[in-house]
Design a protein around this motif. Structure first.
Motif, PDB file in Angstrom:
ATOM      1  N   UNK A   4       0.816  -1.216   0.000  1.00 57.79           N
ATOM      2  CA  UNK A   4       0.000   0.000   0.000  1.00 57.79           C
ATOM      3  C   UNK A   4       0.850   1.267   0.000  1.00 57.79           C
ATOM      4  N   UNK A   5       2.149   1.153   0.304  1.00 62.31           N
ATOM      5  CA  UNK A   5       3.008   2.336   0.313  1.00 62.31           C
ATOM      6  C   UNK A   5       3.569   2.659  -1.070  1.00 62.31           C
ATOM      7  N   UNK A   6       3.403   1.742  -2.020  1.00 67.64           N
ATOM      8  CA  UNK A   6       3.881   1.997  -3.373  1.00 67.64           C
ATOM      9  C   UNK A   6       2.848   2.799  -4.142  1.00 67.64           C
ATOM     10  N   UNK A   7       3.304   3.733  -4.999  1.00 71.84           N
ATOM     11  CA  UNK A   7       2.340   4.497  -5.785  1.00 71.84           C
ATOM     12  C   UNK A   7       1.640   3.616  -6.815  1.00 71.84           C
ATOM     13  N   UNK A   8       0.463   4.019  -7.200  1.00 74.70           N
ATOM     14  CA  UNK A   8      -0.245   3.322  -8.264  1.00 74.70           C
ATOM     15  C   UNK A   8       0.588   3.422  -9.547  1.00 74.70           C
ATOM     16  N   UNK A   9       0.447   2.465 -10.468  1.00 73.92           N
ATOM     17  CA  UNK A   9       1.280   2.478 -11.671  1.00 73.92           C
ATOM     18  C   UNK A   9       1.195   3.766 -12.488  1.00 73.92           C
ATOM     19  N   UNK A  10       0.046   4.426 -12.480  1.00 75.93           N
ATOM     20  CA  UNK A  10      -0.092   5.649 -13.272  1.00 75.93           C
ATOM     21  C   UNK A  10       0.219   6.913 -12.465  1.00 75.93           C
ATOM     22  N   UNK A  11       0.636   6.763 -11.209  1.00 75.47           N
ATOM     23  CA  UNK A  11       0.947   7.907 -10.347  1.00 75.47           C
ATOM     24  C   UNK A  11       2.433   8.248 -10.462  1.00 75.47           C
ATOM     25  N   UNK A  12       2.758   9.541 -10.623  1.00 74.96           N
ATOM     26  CA  UNK A  12       4.175   9.913 -10.714  1.00 74.96           C
ATOM     27  C   UNK A  12       4.920   9.572  -9.423  1.00 74.96           C
ATOM     28  N   UNK A  13       6.221   9.342  -9.518  1.00 73.84           N
ATOM     29  CA  UNK A  13       7.010   9.068  -8.320  1.00 73.84           C
ATOM     30  C   UNK A  13       6.897  10.210  -7.302  1.00 73.84           C
ATOM     31  N   UNK A  14       7.134   9.874  -6.028  1.00 74.83           N
ATOM     32  CA  UNK A  14       7.008  10.840  -4.941  1.00 74.83           C
ATOM     33  C   UNK A  14       7.856  12.078  -5.189  1.00 74.83           C
ATOM     34  N   UNK A  15       9.055  11.919  -5.715  1.00 70.32           N
ATOM     35  CA  UNK A  15       9.932  13.073  -5.987  1.00 70.32           C
ATOM     36  C   UNK A  15       9.240  14.052  -6.932  1.00 70.32           C
ATOM     37  N   UNK A  16       8.696  13.549  -8.004  1.00 76.16           N
ATOM     38  CA  UNK A  16       8.020  14.424  -8.976  1.00 76.16           C
ATOM     39  C   UNK A  16       6.796  15.100  -8.364  1.00 76.16           C
ATOM     40  N   UNK A  17       6.081  14.380  -7.532  1.00 82.71           N
ATOM     41  CA  UNK A  17       4.890  14.947  -6.895  1.00 82.71           C
ATOM     42  C   UNK A  17       5.274  16.050  -5.923  1.00 82.71           C
ATOM     43  N   UNK A  18       6.345  15.849  -5.149  1.00 82.61           N
ATOM     44  CA  UNK A  18       6.829  16.890  -4.228  1.00 82.61           C
ATOM     45  C   UNK A  18       7.209  18.133  -5.017  1.00 82.61           C
TER      46      UNK A  18
END
Length: 118
Positions: A4-18
């Motif tokens: 559950x801590x991994x992003x969904x496949x279509x979600x950008x990586x945490x770095x990009x989201x930050x």
């Protein structure tokens, strides 16, 4: 099965989201590291700090401050130049321990359509 801590496949990586959240902070406004994490549904304020340290030079890094309102350590002088240019509300200017006035400068993307009176 992904955790559950991994992003969904279509979600950008945490770095990009930050970096996208930081890039959306308007001039004269700030968010804390914890605020940025919370917008992303996380409590990883320290991770946001690490991301900013490694990848934040291309976004308005000075708009992300510590929970006390102080700018990133060892970047106070250059941050102050940005704050003055953007008319960011500050407290204690003239001392080496100035900080951003979070009460008036804090940005909440959820309130973007209803900006608070400053």
């Amino acid at each position: 099965m992904p955790s559950s801590s991994e992003p969904a496949p279509d979600e950008p990586p945490f770095v990009e989201r930050v970096l996208a959240v930081v890039d959306s902070i308007p001039p004269g406004r700030v968010m804390t590291y914890g605020d940025v994490a919370a917008v992303l549904g996380s409590r990883a304020a320290r991770m946001v700090g690490q991301i900013m340290a490694y990848y934040g030079s291309d976004v308005p890094w000075w708009r992300v401050v510590r929970a006390s309102g102080h700018p990133a350590a060892n970047h106070e002088h250059i941050a102050l130049q940005h704050y003055r240019a953007e008319s960011t509300p500050l407290l204690g200017v003239g001392s080496s321990a100035y900080r951003v006035d979070l009460r008036t400068a804090r940005f909440d993307p959820a309130d973007e359509d209803h900006p608070n009176d400053r």
